[in-house]
Design an enzyme around this catalytic site. Structure first.
Site, PDB file in Angstrom:
ATOM      1  N   GLY A  42      93.389   5.200  -7.803  1.00 29.45           N
ATOM      2  CA  GLY A  42      93.413   3.725  -7.604  1.00 29.45           C
ATOM      3  C   GLY A  42      94.479   3.201  -6.703  1.00 29.45           C
ATOM      4  O   GLY A  42      95.532   3.064  -7.170  1.00 29.45           O
ATOM      5  N   ASN A 117      89.127   3.144 -17.299  1.00 34.95           N
ATOM      6  CA  ASN A 117      89.149   4.076 -16.462  1.00 34.95           C
ATOM      7  C   ASN A 117      87.560   4.336 -16.459  1.00 34.95           C
ATOM      8  O   ASN A 117      87.229   4.883 -17.651  1.00 34.95           O
ATOM      9  CB  ASN A 117      89.734   5.201 -16.173  1.00 34.95           C
ATOM     10  CG  ASN A 117      89.237   6.153 -15.284  1.00 34.95           C
ATOM     11  OD1 ASN A 117      89.282   7.469 -15.426  1.00 34.95           O
ATOM     12  ND2 ASN A 117      88.486   5.880 -14.224  1.00 34.95           N
TER      13      ASN A 117
END
Ligand code: SF4
Length: 487
Positions: A42, A117
Site C-alpha cells: 500500500g 488488511n
C-alpha cells in the site's frame, strides 16, 4: 497536469499491510521499519499509533512510509512500548486523511486503534443498520464498521466485544489492534489475507509478511491461524479461537504477485513458489524460442523457473527504471503515451533477431502488455510469445485487492485468440488452475468440491458470497479496447 503514473494502473493492487509490536521501548520506530518493508502492500497512506501507558499518540499521513515517518521528530513523539501501524492502498473509501489507518476511537474501556488488511463484504449493509441506530461515522472505510460494532457491544471485555463484532462481519480481515493493555492480531476464519507472528527478545510482533520481521531482526514464530485471535500483553501471548472452524481459503494471488518474493507465506517461500509456477507453465505451454525474458520485476522468478525447464537462456531483455516517481508532469497526450518507456526499456542487445518468450504475472486490462510487446518488437524481436504465471483473471476481487469492474478485465471479454491478437503476440498461454495449485504445493491440483485457496478472480468461486456486491455473470460486453483507452 500532475497525475499518477498511468502504467501502474494496469496491475491488481494489494490493499494494505499491517504491523504491530508489544513490549519494546522503541515500539513506533520498529513499526515504521516494518511498514517500510510492507510498502509494496500500500503506497497511498501510512499511519502509526503508540501507547505509553497513559496516552495514545498517533501520526497518519498520505504518501509513503518514508514521507511520513522518515523524521526522528515524528517517531520521538510516538512514545510507548506498544504500537500498531498500517500502510494503505484504498479499495473502499476515498484517499482522504480521515480514512488513513489505524483508525482510533475512545471507547468505554479506553482507547482502541485498529488497522485492517482485507475487505469486508457486508460492510455497507452493516453500516446502514448502524447509522439507523445513531452511529456517527467519521470515515468512509469498511473498517470503521468494526469500531462501531465494538463500541455498541454489550460485552464487557475488549476481547469479548471484538469477538462479538467480528461474528457479524463477513469477508477478509487480518487486523492489528492496540488497547491500553495489549496488541491484538486477528485473522478471519477463512484466512484470506496473511498475518504472521514474530518475536524479538522480549517483544512480540504481528506483521502481514515475514519480510517485515526480517527488517527488524525478529524471528518468525508462526502464521496466525485462520479464525485465531492472538493477544499480546504483559502476561505473554494468548490464543483464542472463538469462531466456527472452516477450511482455509488463503488468497492464491499472494503467491503469484502480491507478497514480496523474500517472504514466506503459509509455510511456502514466495520466491520458490513463483519459480515453480514458471516451471509448471513451461511444462504446460512450451514453445520454440531463443530467450526467456521476464517483465520486471514481478515476472522474474517465474521466468527463471520457465527458462530452467524449457532449457532456453534467461535474459534481462527488459530493464526497469527503479527511479520513476509516483507522479510526473504530463504536458500532452503524446508524452503520456510514451510512459511505458519511463518504467521499462527494451534491452535491444538481448532482443534483436531473437524469438522471445515474455513472462509476466498477470494480465488485467491488457494495456501495459500490449505496449511492452510493441516495445519488444521495435527492439527487433522476430517472434514474441507471452506466458502468464496466473490463470486468466476473469472476475473481480472483493477481498481487499483492487480490481477493475469485470467488464474491464481483458480475459473476461476475450478468448485466448482474441487476447493474443489485441496484445499483438504470436502466441499466448496462461498457467492452468491445476498447474498453479500444484506449484504452490497442492498436489494433485485444485479440489473442485473444496478448493484449498481463494481463487475467485480466476474461477468466480467466491469463498464468501459478497453481500454488498452484485457479481456480474455471463459474458461481459465485448467493448473495444481502443475506445476504452480513449475514455
Ligand atoms: S479473488 Fe483473487 S485476489 Fe481476491 S482474495 Fe481471492 S484469489 Fe486473492
Amino acid at each position: 497536469m500532475l497525475t499518477t503514473h498511468p502504467f501502474d494502473d494496469d496491475h491488481l493492487k494489494e490493499e494494505c499491510g499491517v504491523f504491530g509490536i508489544f513490549g519494546h521501548p522503541e515500539a513506533a520506530a520498529h513499526v515504521a521499519l516494518g511498514l517500510h518493508a510492507l510498502q509494496h502492500r500500500g503506497q497511498e497512506a501510512a499511519g502509526i499509533v503508540a501507547y505509553d501507558g497513559t496516552h495514545f499518540h498517533n501520526h497518519r499521513g498520505l504518501g509513503h512510509v518514508e514521507d511520513n515517518f522518515g523524521s526522528e521528530n515524528v517517531i520521538r513523539k510516538l512514545k510507548g512500548s506498544m504500537s500498531v501501524g498500517h500502510v494503505r492502498y484504498s479499495t473502499t473509501g476515498e484517499t482522504l486523511l480521515r480514512n488513513v489507518q489505524p483508525l482510533f476511537a475512545e471507547m468505554e474501556f479506553g482507547g482502541l486503534a485498529l488497522g485492517h488488511n482485507g475487505n469486508l463484504t457486508n460492510a455497507a449493509a452493516l453500516r446502514r443498520q448502524l447509522v439507523r441506530r445513531g452511529c456517527l461515522f467519521q470515515s468512509t472505510t469498511d473498517t470503521e464498521v468494526i469500531i462501531h460494532l465494538i463500541a455498541i457491544s454489550l460485552y464487557s471485555t475488549v476481547e469479548d466485544r471484538l469477538i462479538d463484532a467480528l461474528r457479524q462481519v463477513e469477508g477478509a480481515y487480518s487486523l492489528v489492534a492496540l488497547t491500553r493493555d495489549s496488541v491484538i492480531g486477528v485473522r478471519d476464519p477463512l484466512g484470506i489475507r496473511p498475518l504472521v507472528l514474530g518475536k524479538m527478545e522480549k517483544s512480540w510482533i504481528l506483521a502481514s509478511e515475514t519480510c517485515a520481521l526480517d527488517i527488524i531482526g525478529a524471528e518468525f514464530v508462526r502464521d496466525v491461524e485462520p479464525g485465531e485471535i492472538v493477544v499480546l500483553s504483559a502476561d505473554g501471548i494468548r490464543s483464542l479461537k472463538p469462531f466456527v472452524k472452516k477450511p482455509s481459503r488463503f488468497c492464491i494471488f499472494e503467491y503469484i504477485y502480491f507478497a514480496r518474493p523474500d517472504s514466506v507465506v503459509e509455510g511456502t517461500s514466495v520466491y520458490e513458489a513463483r519459480k515453480r509456477i514458471g516451471s509448471e507453465l513451461a511444462r504446460e505451454s512450451r514453445v520454440e524460442a531463443d530467450v526467456v525474458v521476464p517483465v520486471p520485476d514481478s515476472g522474474v522468478p517465474a521466468a527463471i523457473g520457465f527458462a530452467a525447464v524449457a532449457k532456453i537462456p534467461f535474459e534481462l531483455g527488459i530493464i526497469r527504471n527503479h527511479y520513476v516517481g509516483r507522479t510526473f508532469i504530463q504536458p500532452t497526450d503524446s508524452v503520456r503515451h510514451t510512459g511505458v518507456k519511463m518504467k521499462h526499456n527494451a534491452n535491444r542487445a538481448m532482443l534483436a533477431g531473437k524469438r522471445v518468450i515474455l513472462v509476466d504475472d498477470s494480465i488485467v486490462r491488457g494495456t501495459t502488455s500490449r505496449k511492452i510487446v510493441e516495445m519488444v518488437r521495435q527492439a527487433g524481436a522476430t517472434e514474441v510469445h507471452m506466458r502468464i504465471s496466473s490463470p486468466p483473471t476473469t472476475y473481480s476481487c472483493y477481498f481487499g485487492i483492487d480490481t477493475p469492474e469485470r467488464e474491464k478485465l481483458l480475459a473476461a471479454r476475450y478468448d485466448l485468440e482474441g487476447m493474443a491478437k489485441l496484445i499483438g503476440v504470436d502466441s499466448l498461454a496462461f498457467i492452468s488452475i491445476d498447474g498453479l495449485y500444484r506449484a504452490v504445493g497442492a498436489a494433485p491440483g485444485r479440489n473442485a468440491d473444496q478448493p484449498q485457496f481463494c481463487d475467485a478472480c480466476f474461477t468466480g468461486d467466491y469463498p464468501v458470497i459478497p453481500t454488498d456486491f452484485t457479481v456480474p455473470s455471463g459474458d461481459p460486453k465485448q467493448l473495444s479496447l481502443l475506445n476504452e483507452e480513449q475514455t
